[in-house]
Design a protein around this motif. Structure first.
Motif, PDB file in Angstrom:
ATOM      1  N   ASP A  73       7.837 -12.997   0.065  1.00  0.00           N
ATOM      2  CA  ASP A  73       8.040 -14.328   0.625  1.00  0.00           C
ATOM      3  C   ASP A  73       7.725 -15.309  -0.494  1.00  0.00           C
ATOM      4  N   GLU A  74       8.761 -15.857  -1.097  1.00  0.00           N
ATOM      5  CA  GLU A  74       8.545 -16.704  -2.267  1.00  0.00           C
ATOM      6  C   GLU A  74       7.881 -18.030  -1.906  1.00  0.00           C
ATOM      7  N   ASP A  75       8.116 -18.508  -0.689  1.00  0.00           N
ATOM      8  CA  ASP A  75       7.495 -19.777  -0.284  1.00  0.00           C
ATOM      9  C   ASP A  75       5.989 -19.625  -0.128  1.00  0.00           C
ATOM     10  N   ASN A  76       5.556 -18.501   0.447  1.00  0.00           N
ATOM     11  CA  ASN A  76       4.128 -18.286   0.698  1.00  0.00           C
ATOM     12  C   ASN A  76       3.464 -17.416  -0.360  1.00  0.00           C
ATOM     13  N   LEU A  77       4.262 -16.978  -1.367  1.00  0.00           N
ATOM     14  CA  LEU A  77       3.716 -16.172  -2.468  1.00  0.00           C
ATOM     15  C   LEU A  77       2.996 -14.933  -1.929  1.00  0.00           C
ATOM     16  N   THR A  78       3.671 -14.231  -1.048  1.00  0.00           N
ATOM     17  CA  THR A  78       3.117 -12.970  -0.539  1.00  0.00           C
ATOM     18  C   THR A  78       4.123 -11.852  -0.753  1.00  0.00           C
ATOM     19  N   VAL A  79       3.608 -10.652  -0.909  1.00  0.00           N
ATOM     20  CA  VAL A  79       4.425  -9.446  -0.969  1.00  0.00           C
ATOM     21  C   VAL A  79       3.890  -8.500   0.089  1.00  0.00           C
ATOM     22  N   ASP A  80       4.736  -8.102   1.015  1.00  0.00           N
ATOM     23  CA  ASP A  80       4.320  -7.271   2.137  1.00  0.00           C
ATOM     24  C   ASP A  80       4.834  -5.846   1.992  1.00  0.00           C
ATOM     25  N   LEU A  81       4.118  -4.926   2.599  1.00  0.00           N
ATOM     26  CA  LEU A  81       4.543  -3.535   2.683  1.00  0.00           C
ATOM     27  C   LEU A  81       4.525  -3.144   4.153  1.00  0.00           C
ATOM     28  N   GLN A  82       5.698  -3.042   4.751  1.00  0.00           N
ATOM     29  CA  GLN A  82       5.824  -2.592   6.133  1.00  0.00           C
ATOM     30  C   GLN A  82       5.852  -1.071   6.135  1.00  0.00           C
ATOM     31  N   MET A  83       4.921  -0.472   6.837  1.00  0.00           N
ATOM     32  CA  MET A  83       4.792   0.981   6.850  1.00  0.00           C
ATOM     33  C   MET A  83       5.023   1.479   8.268  1.00  0.00           C
ATOM     34  N   ASN A  84       6.105   2.208   8.451  1.00  0.00           N
ATOM     35  CA  ASN A  84       6.442   2.795   9.744  1.00  0.00           C
ATOM     36  C   ASN A  84       6.364   4.318   9.663  1.00  0.00           C
ATOM     37  N   GLY A  85       6.285   4.955  10.795  1.00  0.00           N
ATOM     38  CA  GLY A  85       6.240   6.414  10.808  1.00  0.00           C
ATOM     39  C   GLY A  85       5.101   6.969   9.979  1.00  0.00           C
ATOM     40  N   LEU A  86       3.940   6.348  10.088  1.00  0.00           N
ATOM     41  CA  LEU A  86       2.815   6.756   9.247  1.00  0.00           C
ATOM     42  C   LEU A  86       2.381   8.184   9.527  1.00  0.00           C
ATOM     43  N   LYS A  87       1.947   8.839   8.462  1.00  0.00           N
ATOM     44  CA  LYS A  87       1.501  10.229   8.518  1.00  0.00           C
ATOM     45  C   LYS A  87       0.059  10.297   8.013  1.00  0.00           C
ATOM     46  N   PRO A  88      -0.672  11.347   8.407  1.00  0.00           N
ATOM     47  CA  PRO A  88      -2.041  11.492   7.879  1.00  0.00           C
ATOM     48  C   PRO A  88      -2.077  11.490   6.346  1.00  0.00           C
ATOM     49  N   ASP A  89      -1.042  12.007   5.705  1.00  0.00           N
ATOM     50  CA  ASP A  89      -0.991  12.018   4.235  1.00  0.00           C
ATOM     51  C   ASP A  89      -0.912  10.623   3.637  1.00  0.00           C
ATOM     52  N   GLY A 117      -5.590  -6.349  -6.788  1.00  0.00           N
ATOM     53  CA  GLY A 117      -6.369  -6.799  -5.649  1.00  0.00           C
ATOM     54  C   GLY A 117      -7.550  -5.882  -5.425  1.00  0.00           C
ATOM     55  N   GLN A 118      -8.331  -6.201  -4.396  1.00  0.00           N
ATOM     56  CA  GLN A 118      -9.558  -5.448  -4.140  1.00  0.00           C
ATOM     57  C   GLN A 118      -9.315  -4.212  -3.290  1.00  0.00           C
ATOM     58  N   GLY A 119      -8.158  -4.110  -2.682  1.00  0.00           N
ATOM     59  CA  GLY A 119      -7.803  -2.931  -1.894  1.00  0.00           C
ATOM     60  C   GLY A 119      -8.031  -3.115  -0.410  1.00  0.00           C
ATOM     61  N   THR A 120      -7.273  -2.376   0.368  1.00  0.00           N
ATOM     62  CA  THR A 120      -7.435  -2.346   1.819  1.00  0.00           C
ATOM     63  C   THR A 120      -7.230  -0.912   2.289  1.00  0.00           C
ATOM     64  N   GLN A 121      -8.064  -0.474   3.220  1.00  0.00           N
ATOM     65  CA  GLN A 121      -8.040   0.925   3.651  1.00  0.00           C
ATOM     66  C   GLN A 121      -7.020   1.136   4.758  1.00  0.00           C
ATOM     67  N   VAL A 122      -6.241   2.196   4.610  1.00  0.00           N
ATOM     68  CA  VAL A 122      -5.318   2.646   5.651  1.00  0.00           C
ATOM     69  C   VAL A 122      -5.718   4.059   6.038  1.00  0.00           C
ATOM     70  N   THR A 123      -5.998   4.256   7.310  1.00  0.00           N
ATOM     71  CA  THR A 123      -6.375   5.566   7.816  1.00  0.00           C
ATOM     72  C   THR A 123      -5.429   5.941   8.945  1.00  0.00           C
ATOM     73  N   VAL A 124      -4.790   7.100   8.809  1.00  0.00           N
ATOM     74  CA  VAL A 124      -3.840   7.573   9.807  1.00  0.00           C
ATOM     75  C   VAL A 124      -4.410   8.839  10.434  1.00  0.00           C
ATOM     76  N   SER A 125      -4.662   8.784  11.716  1.00  0.00           N
ATOM     77  CA  SER A 125      -5.228   9.937  12.418  1.00  0.00           C
ATOM     78  C   SER A 125      -4.116  10.803  12.986  1.00  0.00           C
ATOM     79  N   SER A 126      -4.384  12.104  13.046  1.00  0.00           N
ATOM     80  CA  SER A 126      -3.367  13.052  13.551  1.00  0.00           C
ATOM     81  C   SER A 126      -3.466  13.219  15.049  1.00  0.00           C
TER      82      SER A 126
END
Length: 126
Positions: A73-89, A117-126
């Motif tokens: 989003d060039e106006d808001n200076l953000t870059v997003d990652l949409q993650m669908n179908g998440l897996k435990p891996d 950046g400082q990082g953000t945790q993603v945890t996918v449970s099975s």
């Protein structure tokens, strides 16, 4: 001074979705790349997806193609990652970063990144 701040991580069940966002502040160059990386415990940090800050170039590793979408989003200076179908891996700490040099359209994604950046945790449970 360039600063990157990630948000949007969390805990989700397998098959679910999350959207990560990276807010950029400070001077940037439109020809550079923004990458999303992830690091699982005991493993090296690896690139997941990247997008040129202008133009059409994007990059995905094979294991996320068709599931993840990177956008800017060039106006808001953000870059997003949409993650669908998440897996435990997909469980890992996710980081955004700006490349250390330009990404010329039609060439391989940059391998050197200078601001993180400082990082953000993603945890996918099975």
């Amino acid at each position: 001074q360039v600063q990157l701040v990630e948000s949007g991580g969390g805990l989700v069940q397998a098959g679910g979705s999350l959207r990560l966002s990276c807010k950029v502040s400070g001077p940037t160059f439109s020809s550079y790349a923004m990458g999303w990386f992830r690091q699982a415990p005991g493993e090296d940090r690896k690139i997941v997806a990247a997008i040129r800050l202008s133009g059409t170039s994007t990059y995905y590793i094979d294991s996320v193609k068709g599931r993840f979408t990177i956008s800017r989003d060039e106006d808001n200076l953000t870059v997003d990652l949409q993650m669908n179908g998440l897996k435990p891996d997909d469980t890992a700490a996710y980081y955004c970063a700006i490349s250390a040099g330009p990404w010329i359209e039609g060439t391989p994604v940059p391998t050197e990144y200078g601001y993180w950046g400082q990082g953000t945790q993603v945890t996918v449970s099975s």
